[in-house]
Design a protein around this motif. Structure first.
Motif, PDB file in Angstrom:
ATOM      1  N   GLY A 273     -71.864  84.195   4.969  1.00 14.68           N
ATOM      2  CA  GLY A 273     -71.197  85.025   5.795  1.00 14.68           C
ATOM      3  C   GLY A 273     -70.148  84.386   6.736  1.00 14.68           C
ATOM      4  N   TRP A 274     -69.119  85.028   6.656  1.00 16.31           N
ATOM      5  CA  TRP A 274     -67.857  84.570   7.303  1.00 16.31           C
ATOM      6  C   TRP A 274     -67.430  86.033   8.113  1.00 16.31           C
ATOM      7  CZ3 TRP A 274     -64.162  81.384   3.918  1.00 16.31           C
ATOM      8  CH2 TRP A 274     -64.326  80.211   4.050  1.00 16.31           C
ATOM      9  N   ASP A 275     -66.577  86.000   9.227  1.00 15.31           N
ATOM     10  CA  ASP A 275     -65.859  87.054   9.690  1.00 15.31           C
ATOM     11  C   ASP A 275     -65.435  88.183   8.835  1.00 15.31           C
ATOM     12  OD1 ASP A 275     -63.875  85.571   9.005  1.00 15.31           O
ATOM     13  OD2 ASP A 275     -62.995  85.381  11.084  1.00 15.31           O
ATOM     14  N   TRP A 276     -64.849  87.785   7.465  1.00 12.71           N
ATOM     15  CA  TRP A 276     -64.302  88.635   6.435  1.00 12.71           C
ATOM     16  C   TRP A 276     -65.366  88.677   5.453  1.00 12.71           C
ATOM     17  CZ3 TRP A 276     -64.437  85.890   1.860  1.00 12.71           C
ATOM     18  CH2 TRP A 276     -64.436  84.739   1.869  1.00 12.71           C
ATOM     19  N   ASN A 277     -66.569  88.241   5.179  1.00 13.40           N
ATOM     20  CA  ASN A 277     -67.559  88.739   4.452  1.00 13.40           C
ATOM     21  C   ASN A 277     -69.142  88.640   5.106  1.00 13.40           C
ATOM     22  OD1 ASN A 277     -68.041  88.710   1.367  1.00 13.40           O
ATOM     23  ND2 ASN A 277     -69.050  86.899   1.890  1.00 13.40           N
ATOM     24  N   PRO A 278     -69.727  89.852   4.946  1.00 15.78           N
ATOM     25  CA  PRO A 278     -71.063  89.735   5.275  1.00 15.78           C
ATOM     26  C   PRO A 278     -71.815  88.863   4.707  1.00 15.78           C
ATOM     27  CG  PRO A 278     -70.222  91.874   5.012  1.00 15.78           C
ATOM     28  CD  PRO A 278     -69.209  91.027   4.344  1.00 15.78           C
ATOM     29  N   ALA A 279     -73.042  88.185   4.912  1.00 16.20           N
ATOM     30  CA  ALA A 279     -73.856  87.259   4.468  1.00 16.20           C
ATOM     31  C   ALA A 279     -74.463  88.331   2.989  1.00 16.20           C
ATOM     32  CB  ALA A 279     -74.997  86.892   5.274  1.00 16.20           C
ATOM     33  N   THR A 280     -74.610  87.341   2.094  1.00 17.65           N
ATOM     34  CA  THR A 280     -75.133  87.716   0.828  1.00 17.65           C
ATOM     35  C   THR A 280     -76.707  87.452   1.012  1.00 17.65           C
ATOM     36  OG1 THR A 280     -73.362  87.490  -0.543  1.00 17.65           O
ATOM     37  CG2 THR A 280     -75.462  87.833  -1.718  1.00 17.65           C
ATOM     38  N   ARG A 281     -77.535  88.118   1.191  1.00 20.47           N
ATOM     39  CA  ARG A 281     -78.894  87.764   1.684  1.00 20.47           C
ATOM     40  C   ARG A 281     -79.751  86.822   0.946  1.00 20.47           C
ATOM     41  NH1 ARG A 281     -77.717  89.120   6.604  1.00 20.47           N
ATOM     42  NH2 ARG A 281     -77.377  90.975   7.232  1.00 20.47           N
ATOM     43  N   ASP A 282     -79.601  86.942  -0.417  1.00 21.42           N
ATOM     44  CA  ASP A 282     -80.237  85.984  -1.357  1.00 21.42           C
ATOM     45  C   ASP A 282     -79.407  84.497  -1.481  1.00 21.42           C
ATOM     46  OD1 ASP A 282     -78.386  86.695  -3.241  1.00 21.42           O
ATOM     47  OD2 ASP A 282     -79.624  87.362  -4.576  1.00 21.42           O
ATOM     48  N   ARG A 283     -78.285  84.700  -0.765  1.00 22.72           N
ATOM     49  CA  ARG A 283     -77.316  83.275  -1.195  1.00 22.72           C
ATOM     50  C   ARG A 283     -76.947  83.202  -2.438  1.00 22.72           C
ATOM     51  NH1 ARG A 283     -78.225  84.691   3.536  1.00 22.72           N
ATOM     52  NH2 ARG A 283     -78.175  83.138   5.333  1.00 22.72           N
ATOM     53  N   ASN A 284     -77.111  84.458  -3.295  1.00 22.52           N
ATOM     54  CA  ASN A 284     -76.789  84.192  -4.631  1.00 22.52           C
ATOM     55  C   ASN A 284     -77.860  83.503  -5.643  1.00 22.52           C
ATOM     56  OD1 ASN A 284     -74.364  85.749  -4.729  1.00 22.52           O
ATOM     57  ND2 ASN A 284     -73.439  83.919  -3.786  1.00 22.52           N
ATOM     58  N   THR A 285     -79.199  83.359  -5.062  1.00 18.34           N
ATOM     59  CA  THR A 285     -80.308  82.863  -5.807  1.00 18.34           C
ATOM     60  C   THR A 285     -80.630  83.546  -7.075  1.00 18.34           C
ATOM     61  OG1 THR A 285     -81.179  81.903  -3.846  1.00 18.34           O
ATOM     62  CG2 THR A 285     -82.506  82.064  -5.532  1.00 18.34           C
ATOM     63  N   GLY A 286     -80.961  83.024  -8.010  1.00 18.03           N
ATOM     64  CA  GLY A 286     -81.428  83.602  -9.219  1.00 18.03           C
ATOM     65  C   GLY A 286     -81.121  82.936 -10.588  1.00 18.03           C
ATOM     66  N   ILE A 287     -81.417  83.528 -11.812  1.00 18.47           N
ATOM     67  CA  ILE A 287     -80.874  83.271 -13.093  1.00 18.47           C
ATOM     68  C   ILE A 287     -79.433  84.006 -13.110  1.00 18.47           C
ATOM     69  CG2 ILE A 287     -81.274  82.830 -15.477  1.00 18.47           C
ATOM     70  CD1 ILE A 287     -84.129  83.110 -14.870  1.00 18.47           C
ATOM     71  N   TRP A 288     -78.178  82.961 -12.794  1.00 18.05           N
ATOM     72  CA  TRP A 288     -77.000  83.847 -12.578  1.00 18.05           C
ATOM     73  C   TRP A 288     -76.134  83.706 -13.872  1.00 18.05           C
ATOM     74  CZ3 TRP A 288     -72.002  81.935 -11.670  1.00 18.05           C
ATOM     75  CH2 TRP A 288     -71.899  80.443 -11.845  1.00 18.05           C
ATOM     76  N   GLN A 289     -76.640  82.974 -14.812  1.00 18.14           N
ATOM     77  CA  GLN A 289     -75.837  82.822 -16.268  1.00 18.14           C
ATOM     78  C   GLN A 289     -77.027  83.276 -17.157  1.00 18.14           C
ATOM     79  OE1 GLN A 289     -72.738  82.475 -16.585  1.00 18.14           O
ATOM     80  NE2 GLN A 289     -71.850  81.527 -14.939  1.00 18.14           N
ATOM     81  N   ASP A 290     -76.568  83.239 -18.247  1.00 19.38           N
ATOM     82  CA  ASP A 290     -77.546  83.734 -19.609  1.00 19.38           C
ATOM     83  C   ASP A 290     -78.467  82.522 -19.796  1.00 19.38           C
ATOM     84  OD1 ASP A 290     -75.743  82.194 -21.133  1.00 19.38           O
ATOM     85  OD2 ASP A 290     -75.202  83.826 -22.522  1.00 19.38           O
ATOM     86  N   VAL A 291     -79.283  83.072 -20.745  1.00 16.57           N
ATOM     87  CA  VAL A 291     -80.314  82.109 -21.226  1.00 16.57           C
ATOM     88  C   VAL A 291     -80.409  82.130 -22.907  1.00 16.57           C
ATOM     89  CG1 VAL A 291     -82.971  81.504 -21.337  1.00 16.57           C
ATOM     90  CG2 VAL A 291     -81.855  82.488 -19.051  1.00 16.57           C
ATOM     91  N   ARG A 292     -80.338  81.055 -23.505  1.00 18.99           N
ATOM     92  CA  ARG A 292     -80.332  81.169 -24.823  1.00 18.99           C
ATOM     93  C   ARG A 292     -81.351  80.024 -25.552  1.00 18.99           C
ATOM     94  NH1 ARG A 292     -73.745  81.545 -26.345  1.00 18.99           N
ATOM     95  NH2 ARG A 292     -73.270  83.076 -24.634  1.00 18.99           N
ATOM     96  N   ILE A 293     -81.561  80.552 -26.755  1.00 23.93           N
ATOM     97  CA  ILE A 293     -82.272  79.793 -27.827  1.00 23.93           C
ATOM     98  C   ILE A 293     -81.330  79.442 -28.720  1.00 23.93           C
ATOM     99  CG2 ILE A 293     -84.082  79.592 -29.444  1.00 23.93           C
ATOM    100  CD1 ILE A 293     -85.292  79.638 -26.889  1.00 23.93           C
TER     101      ILE A 293
END
Length: 371
Positions: A273-293
């Motif tokens: 969070g900055w003055d120009w951007n509200p906080a992202t509540r999970d701070r982008n936590t997660g599997i944010w790219q794909d999973v492959r076999i």
């Protein structure tokens, strides 16, 4: 606003707070020289001035007062959790030896997993209370899509979402079948990006850890995977270590420069969070790219790169530079050949590689005239 003007605005605020009279000189500098000038000024500051700079760089140490929080005459949106639709885990073929695992994911808070009476690794675990997860995506992506929280982009809905999302661990889970593959005998499980740390388990066995939002997790599952049967994949995802305290609004003036989240890396720094951007509540936590076999054999190519070298201004010819890594999973020395085909260009490069060895190969036109 351009990057230069944004950076200049931030630096002007910094100079104003530190009491220095550097603005005329700074305004005439380019962006890179401006950054260097700020660093030199910071070194020359006194103790009190450095404390001000420290606050700017490392953010808040307590929540903002209520009067500094954004207010609106409009009410918040309401949310209602959606009825979960069971989706079976499914591998989608991308090539004759590579599959993508985007379907069938489920998500639950870590503290709830620890309260379960049945192991998270049990194939018949009752997951009716889990969220249907979006992968790739973040924790908040799932919670918004499942109706747990309203759309954070609408009005001031973001204030309804608790900052605790980035201060707890989460479990992702998927049950899927791994098919036979005639093009490879060594299946690998690949995570192209998890934020921020993860423990990866398959069929109750710990495969290993991932540490860093941009580190791939690559695991050989040939001795653990049940080909043709159901496999239970469980991933414990841990948020960044330094989530910080959000700067919620410009009502308080110019905000801190990202805060302590920068200690975990610069890329997601604004999610605090900055003055120009509200906080992202999970701070982008997660599997944010794909999973492959991906299926491999005893010899495997990874991280291949082809660079075209065009000797401008001459456009009548081009050279190729090839970089790749080879892994020998066998217990024997191998005589191998690297076959290259780029359009009508064909080349063969023989090499030897030892047992369990990673080898980097760099080919240039001097080594391989066909290139």
């Amino acid at each position: 606003m351009s990057k230069f003007n944004m950076r200049l605005s931030m630096f002007k605020s910094f100079i104003k707070l530190t009491g220095g009279d550097y603005l005329p000189q700074l305004s005439s500098l380019g962006s890179n020289h401006l950054f260097l000038a700020l660093c030199l000024i910071f070194i020359s500051l006194g103790k009190n001035e450095r404390a001000v700079a420290q606050q700017l760089n490392f953010g808040l140490n307590q929540k903002q007062p209520f009067e500094e929080i954004p207010h609106s005459e409009y009410s918040f949106q309401t949310s209602s959790r959606k009825t979960k639709k069971p989706v079976a885990g499914k591998l989608v073929a991308l090539s004759n030896r590579e599959y993508q695992l985007n379907e069938g994911w489920e998500l639950l808070e870590g503290y709830k997993v620890r309260e379960l009476q049945t192991s998270v690794h049990a194939p018949m675990l009752n997951t009716s209370d889990w969220y249907g997860a979006t992968v790739p995506g973040t924790v908040l992506t799932t919670l918004v899509e499942q109706g747990v929280y309203p759309d954070p982009y609408w009005g001031l809905n973001n204030l309804l979402i608790p900052d605790t999302l980035c201060r707890m661990d989460w479990w992702y889970r998927n049950v899927f079948t791994i098919p036979q593959n005639k093009h490879g005998n060594r299946p690998k499980l690949i995570f192209n990006g998890i934020n921020y740390r993860a423990e990866v388990w398959l069929n109750g066995k710990l495969l290993g850890n991932i540490d860093g939002a941009f580190c791939r997790g690559i695991f050989d599952i040939s001795s653990i995977a049940k080909v043709g049967e159901a496999n239970v994949l469980a991933v414990r995802v841990i948020p960044p270590s330094n989530p910080g305290i959000p700067h919620e609004s410009c009502r308080a003036g110019i905000g801190p420069n990202g805060g302590v989240l920068c200690l975990d890396g610069p890329t997601f720094i604004s999610s605090e969070g900055w003055d120009w951007n509200p906080a992202t509540r999970d701070r982008n936590t997660g599997i944010w790219q794909d999973v492959r076999i991906v299926y491999a054999n005893e010899l495997e190519l990874t991280d291949s790169q082809i660079i075209t070298d065009l000797p401008l201004p001459d456009t009548t010819k081009v050279s190729f530079l090839i970089h790749t890594k080879v892994y020998n999973a066998s217990t024997q020395l191998q005589d191998a050949k690297l076959h290259v085909q780029i359009g009508n260009v064909k080349a063969v490069h023989p090499f030897k590689i030892g047992a369990k060895e990673y080898k980097e190969i760099h080919l240039t036109p001097k080594q391989c005239k066909e290139l």
